[in-house]
Design a protein around this motif. Structure first.
Motif, PDB file in Angstrom:
ATOM      1  N   GLU A 186       0.829  -1.208   0.000  1.00  0.00           N
ATOM      2  CA  GLU A 186       0.000   0.000   0.000  1.00  0.00           C
ATOM      3  C   GLU A 186       0.862   1.256   0.000  1.00  0.00           C
ATOM      4  OE1 GLU A 186      -3.786  -2.061   2.368  1.00  0.00           O
ATOM      5  OE2 GLU A 186      -2.309  -0.845   3.449  1.00  0.00           O
ATOM      6  N   ARG A 187       2.007   1.200   0.649  1.00  0.00           N
ATOM      7  CA  ARG A 187       2.913   2.357   0.619  1.00  0.00           C
ATOM      8  C   ARG A 187       3.485   2.559  -0.781  1.00  0.00           C
ATOM      9  NH1 ARG A 187       6.390   1.300   6.185  1.00  0.00           N
ATOM     10  NH2 ARG A 187       4.568   0.912   7.503  1.00  0.00           N
ATOM     11  N   GLU A 188       3.767   1.450  -1.462  1.00  0.00           N
ATOM     12  CA  GLU A 188       4.224   1.572  -2.851  1.00  0.00           C
ATOM     13  C   GLU A 188       3.156   2.241  -3.706  1.00  0.00           C
ATOM     14  OE1 GLU A 188       7.152  -1.914  -4.199  1.00  0.00           O
ATOM     15  OE2 GLU A 188       5.232  -2.671  -3.470  1.00  0.00           O
ATOM     16  N   VAL A 189       1.917   1.820  -3.517  1.00  0.00           N
ATOM     17  CA  VAL A 189       0.808   2.404  -4.272  1.00  0.00           C
ATOM     18  C   VAL A 189       0.673   3.885  -3.938  1.00  0.00           C
ATOM     19  CG1 VAL A 189      -1.708   2.393  -4.549  1.00  0.00           C
ATOM     20  CG2 VAL A 189      -0.439   0.222  -4.531  1.00  0.00           C
ATOM     21  N   LEU A 190       0.826   4.231  -2.665  1.00  0.00           N
ATOM     22  CA  LEU A 190       0.723   5.633  -2.252  1.00  0.00           C
ATOM     23  C   LEU A 190       1.815   6.465  -2.918  1.00  0.00           C
ATOM     24  CD1 LEU A 190      -0.540   7.864  -0.552  1.00  0.00           C
ATOM     25  CD2 LEU A 190       0.915   7.136   1.369  1.00  0.00           C
ATOM     26  N   ARG A 191       3.029   5.962  -2.977  1.00  0.00           N
ATOM     27  CA  ARG A 191       4.121   6.693  -3.637  1.00  0.00           C
ATOM     28  C   ARG A 191       3.825   6.906  -5.117  1.00  0.00           C
ATOM     29  NH1 ARG A 191       9.503   4.347  -3.434  1.00  0.00           N
ATOM     30  NH2 ARG A 191      10.186   6.475  -3.909  1.00  0.00           N
ATOM     31  N   CYS A 192       3.192   5.917  -5.738  1.00  0.00           N
ATOM     32  CA  CYS A 192       2.789   6.068  -7.134  1.00  0.00           C
ATOM     33  C   CYS A 192       1.712   7.145  -7.263  1.00  0.00           C
ATOM     34  CB  CYS A 192       2.269   4.742  -7.688  1.00  0.00           C
ATOM     35  SG  CYS A 192       3.544   3.468  -7.908  1.00  0.00           S
ATOM     36  N   MET A 193       0.810   7.201  -6.291  1.00  0.00           N
ATOM     37  CA  MET A 193      -0.226   8.236  -6.296  1.00  0.00           C
ATOM     38  C   MET A 193       0.408   9.616  -6.149  1.00  0.00           C
ATOM     39  SD  MET A 193      -2.900   6.132  -3.861  1.00  0.00           S
ATOM     40  CE  MET A 193      -4.101   7.439  -3.610  1.00  0.00           C
ATOM     41  N   VAL A 194       1.417   9.715  -5.285  1.00  0.00           N
ATOM     42  CA  VAL A 194       2.122  10.989  -5.107  1.00  0.00           C
ATOM     43  C   VAL A 194       2.809  11.403  -6.408  1.00  0.00           C
ATOM     44  CG1 VAL A 194       4.028  12.121  -3.889  1.00  0.00           C
ATOM     45  CG2 VAL A 194       2.432  10.668  -2.617  1.00  0.00           C
ATOM     46  N   ALA A 195       3.272  10.403  -7.166  1.00  0.00           N
ATOM     47  CA  ALA A 195       3.931  10.680  -8.448  1.00  0.00           C
ATOM     48  C   ALA A 195       2.936  11.056  -9.536  1.00  0.00           C
ATOM     49  CB  ALA A 195       4.754   9.477  -8.886  1.00  0.00           C
ATOM     50  N   GLY A 196       1.626  10.980  -9.218  1.00  0.00           N
ATOM     51  CA  GLY A 196       0.604  11.363 -10.188  1.00  0.00           C
ATOM     52  C   GLY A 196       0.235  10.263 -11.161  1.00  0.00           C
ATOM     53  N   GLN A 218      -8.265   1.900  -2.645  1.00  0.00           N
ATOM     54  CA  GLN A 218      -9.383   2.049  -1.712  1.00  0.00           C
ATOM     55  C   GLN A 218      -8.932   1.803  -0.281  1.00  0.00           C
ATOM     56  OE1 GLN A 218     -12.163  -0.766  -3.404  1.00  0.00           O
ATOM     57  NE2 GLN A 218     -13.132   0.783  -4.718  1.00  0.00           N
ATOM     58  N   ASN A 219      -8.072   0.806  -0.083  1.00  0.00           N
ATOM     59  CA  ASN A 219      -7.543   0.527   1.254  1.00  0.00           C
ATOM     60  C   ASN A 219      -6.697   1.693   1.766  1.00  0.00           C
ATOM     61  OD1 ASN A 219      -8.755  -1.973   1.264  1.00  0.00           O
ATOM     62  ND2 ASN A 219      -6.918  -3.083   0.611  1.00  0.00           N
ATOM     63  N   VAL A 220      -5.882   2.292   0.874  1.00  0.00           N
ATOM     64  CA  VAL A 220      -5.050   3.433   1.249  1.00  0.00           C
ATOM     65  C   VAL A 220      -5.938   4.590   1.710  1.00  0.00           C
ATOM     66  CG1 VAL A 220      -3.525   5.233   0.365  1.00  0.00           C
ATOM     67  CG2 VAL A 220      -3.067   2.833  -0.174  1.00  0.00           C
ATOM     68  N   LEU A 221      -6.961   4.911   0.934  1.00  0.00           N
ATOM     69  CA  LEU A 221      -7.849   6.015   1.309  1.00  0.00           C
ATOM     70  C   LEU A 221      -8.536   5.728   2.641  1.00  0.00           C
ATOM     71  CD1 LEU A 221      -9.588   6.910  -2.092  1.00  0.00           C
ATOM     72  CD2 LEU A 221      -7.564   7.931  -1.069  1.00  0.00           C
TER      73      LEU A 221
END
Length: 266
Positions: A186-196, A218-221
């Protein structure tokens, strides 16, 4: 033989020409001060670059808090923009200068006391916040003080700035705690979200199916207690989470070849 005096190189950055020229003239009358003026953030950055290239680096920048009237904290993407004089606000300039020439001290000149913006300026790397209508003697004391690694704030701002910095630290701590609740994936996914990156790009990057990525997002949110990607990115930034690094070209091609389906590689 005369005794050489160490010169202080000061750059005044203000888009109000009369103020900038008046202040520069007053500072230039001092026997140990060399001064120049710039009318915008990009112009100031070019002055810094030119001075460094010529072996005549500036020591202190005096930056208008309302420079460019742009949104505070917008990133300065390049040390020197290619052509346009695009608006760069004062606090963004402070951050940009710290990034490209960290030895330069910056002091923000403000028309009014503003604890929130003063705290932002300090967090961005400023060494001082001074009223524009202060005396020349006071300003010179600040210039010489920041070169001794002092931080200068008007006494009336101290309580408010400390409150702002404490609140920012608490928000960061709370955000870090929420991010720590995420799984490594999930942290990897979050970093990808930060990267846009969008869902498809995240799937290709992490070798996952779009459905799996949607579940992770969805889990991250949910774990961060937010309802949008934008809010999740803002919280991640407060917690110090940076964007995922861009993939090398070859890896990016391979990323599209293997996708996880139902938890198993295709």
């Amino acid at each position: 033989m005369g005794v050489s005096v160490a010169r202080i190189r000061v750059l005044v950055v203000d888009d109000h020409r009369i103020f900038a020229e008046s202040l520069a003239a007053a500072l230039a009358a001092e026997p140990d001060v060399d001064v120049a003026a710039a009318g915008s953030g990009p112009a100031a950055l070019r002055c810094l670059e030119r001075g460094a290239a010529e072996g005549r680096r500036f020591d202190v920048l005096l930056v208008d808090a309302e420079l460019g009237a742009g949104p505070p904290g917008a990133a300065v993407a390049r040390a020197v923009p290619d052509d346009a004089e695009g608006a760069v606000d004062g606090i963004s300039l402070v951050a940009g200068v710290r990034r490209v020439q960290p030895a330069v001290r910056t002091v923000v000149l403000a028309e009014r006391d503003d604890p929130h913006r003063a705290a932002l300026a300090l967090q961005s790397g400023a060494s001082g916040w001074v009223a524009k209508d202060c005396s020349l003697q006071r300003l010179l004391a600040v210039v010489r003080g920041v070169l001794r690694d002092e931080t200068h704030l008007p006494p009336a701002l101290l309580t408010g700035v400390l409150r702002e910095l404490t609140a920012a630290r608490k928000h960061r701590t709370d955000s870090e705690r929420l991010v720590e609740s995420l799984t490594p994936r999930e942290r990897e996914v979050l970093r990808c979200m930060v990267a846009g990156l969008g869902r498809k790009a995240v799937a290709e990057r992490l070798f996952l199916s779009p459905h799996t990525v949607r579940t992770h997002m969805q889990n991250v949110l949910g774990k961060l207690g937010v309802h949008s990607t934008l809010a999740a990115v803002a919280l991640a930034r407060r917690a110090g989470v940076g964007p995922a690094e861009p993939l090398p070209a070859a890896a990016a091609v391979l990323a599209g070849d293997v996708v996880e389906r139902g938890g198993q590689p295709a």
